[in-house]
Design a protein around this motif. Structure first.
Motif, PDB file in Angstrom:
ATOM      1  N   ASP A  66      19.623 -16.459 -37.463  1.00 38.17           N
ATOM      2  CA  ASP A  66      20.591 -15.768 -36.613  1.00 38.17           C
ATOM      3  C   ASP A  66      20.444 -14.266 -36.777  1.00 38.17           C
ATOM      4  O   ASP A  66      20.412 -13.760 -37.900  1.00 38.17           O
ATOM      5  CB  ASP A  66      22.024 -16.179 -36.968  1.00 38.17           C
ATOM      6  CG  ASP A  66      22.333 -17.600 -36.546  1.00 38.17           C
ATOM      7  OD1 ASP A  66      21.927 -17.993 -35.439  1.00 38.17           O
ATOM      8  OD2 ASP A  66      22.996 -18.313 -37.325  1.00 38.17           O
ATOM      9  N   ARG A  67      20.344 -13.559 -35.665  1.00 39.79           N
ATOM     10  CA  ARG A  67      20.248 -12.103 -35.706  1.00 39.79           C
ATOM     11  C   ARG A  67      21.637 -11.495 -35.861  1.00 39.79           C
ATOM     12  O   ARG A  67      21.787 -10.413 -36.402  1.00 39.79           O
ATOM     13  CB  ARG A  67      19.583 -11.598 -34.428  1.00 39.79           C
ATOM     14  CG  ARG A  67      19.200 -10.149 -34.502  1.00 39.79           C
ATOM     15  CD  ARG A  67      18.440  -9.733 -33.288  1.00 39.79           C
ATOM     16  NE  ARG A  67      17.014  -9.724 -33.592  1.00 39.79           N
ATOM     17  CZ  ARG A  67      16.123  -9.101 -32.857  1.00 39.79           C
ATOM     18  NH1 ARG A  67      16.472  -8.481 -31.761  1.00 39.79           N
ATOM     19  NH2 ARG A  67      14.858  -9.139 -33.196  1.00 39.79           N
ATOM     20  N   THR A  68      22.636 -12.179 -35.338  1.00 39.06           N
ATOM     21  CA  THR A  68      24.018 -11.742 -35.455  1.00 39.06           C
ATOM     22  C   THR A  68      24.887 -12.973 -35.682  1.00 39.06           C
ATOM     23  O   THR A  68      24.572 -14.052 -35.193  1.00 39.06           O
ATOM     24  CB  THR A  68      24.469 -10.963 -34.203  1.00 39.06           C
ATOM     25  OG1 THR A  68      25.829 -10.580 -34.347  1.00 39.06           O
ATOM     26  CG2 THR A  68      24.321 -11.780 -32.945  1.00 39.06           C
ATOM     27  N   ALA A  69      25.966 -12.798 -36.449  1.00 40.16           N
ATOM     28  CA  ALA A  69      26.830 -13.944 -36.762  1.00 40.16           C
ATOM     29  C   ALA A  69      27.630 -14.414 -35.549  1.00 40.16           C
ATOM     30  O   ALA A  69      27.901 -15.601 -35.399  1.00 40.16           O
ATOM     31  CB  ALA A  69      27.778 -13.577 -37.899  1.00 40.16           C
ATOM     32  N   THR A  70      27.998 -13.497 -34.680  1.00 38.62           N
ATOM     33  CA  THR A  70      28.773 -13.862 -33.488  1.00 38.62           C
ATOM     34  C   THR A  70      28.164 -13.188 -32.268  1.00 38.62           C
ATOM     35  O   THR A  70      28.289 -11.983 -32.093  1.00 38.62           O
ATOM     36  CB  THR A  70      30.245 -13.424 -33.619  1.00 38.62           C
ATOM     37  OG1 THR A  70      30.285 -12.018 -33.885  1.00 38.62           O
ATOM     38  CG2 THR A  70      30.941 -14.158 -34.735  1.00 38.62           C
ATOM     39  N   ALA A  71      27.495 -13.956 -31.449  1.00 43.77           N
ATOM     40  CA  ALA A  71      26.892 -13.429 -30.229  1.00 43.77           C
ATOM     41  C   ALA A  71      27.939 -13.418 -29.122  1.00 43.77           C
ATOM     42  O   ALA A  71      28.781 -14.311 -29.029  1.00 43.77           O
ATOM     43  CB  ALA A  71      25.700 -14.284 -29.812  1.00 43.77           C
TER      44      ALA A  71
END
Length: 111
Positions: A66-71
């Motif tokens: 995951d590049r970010t926890a919340t897309a």
């Protein structure tokens, strides 16, 4: 980077990241390994955008993590300024409709 979605019927059972030059497998997300492989909507500059039943995801194309926890969105069109995605609340349960007709919204770039 090349990303391949391996399907079983209408559902993905694996998502595989391959090196563009050598074709070597860089990473794999398999449904049996405890994580749901996302449906891919777009790739751009090393980011893999997609969604699961839990919502949108942005993966790092080199690692599959995951590049970010919340897309914020799973855009189907991306450039350095914005992404075009299904609008929130287009399905009865309030989630975006990523697989069918829906209203579209423009969201800031999230890579």
């Amino acid at each position: 980077m090349t990303v391949c979605e391996l399907m079983k019927g209408l559902d993905p059972y694996a998502l595989v990241g391959l090196d563009r030059d050598s074709g070597a497998e860089l990473w794999r997300i398999v449904a049996d390994a405890g994580r749901v492989p996302p449906r891919v909507t777009a790739t751009w500059h090393g980011a893999v955008y997609g969604f699961t039943d839990s919502g949108p995801v942005v993966l790092d194309g080199r690692t599959g993590m995951d590049r970010t926890a919340t897309a914020a969105a799973a855009p189907f069109l991306v450039n350095e300024y914005f992404g075009v995605s299904a609008a929130p609340g287009s399905r009865p349960e309030g989630k975006p409709n990523y697989t069918g007709r829906s209203r579209q919204v423009v969201v800031p770039a999230i890579s």
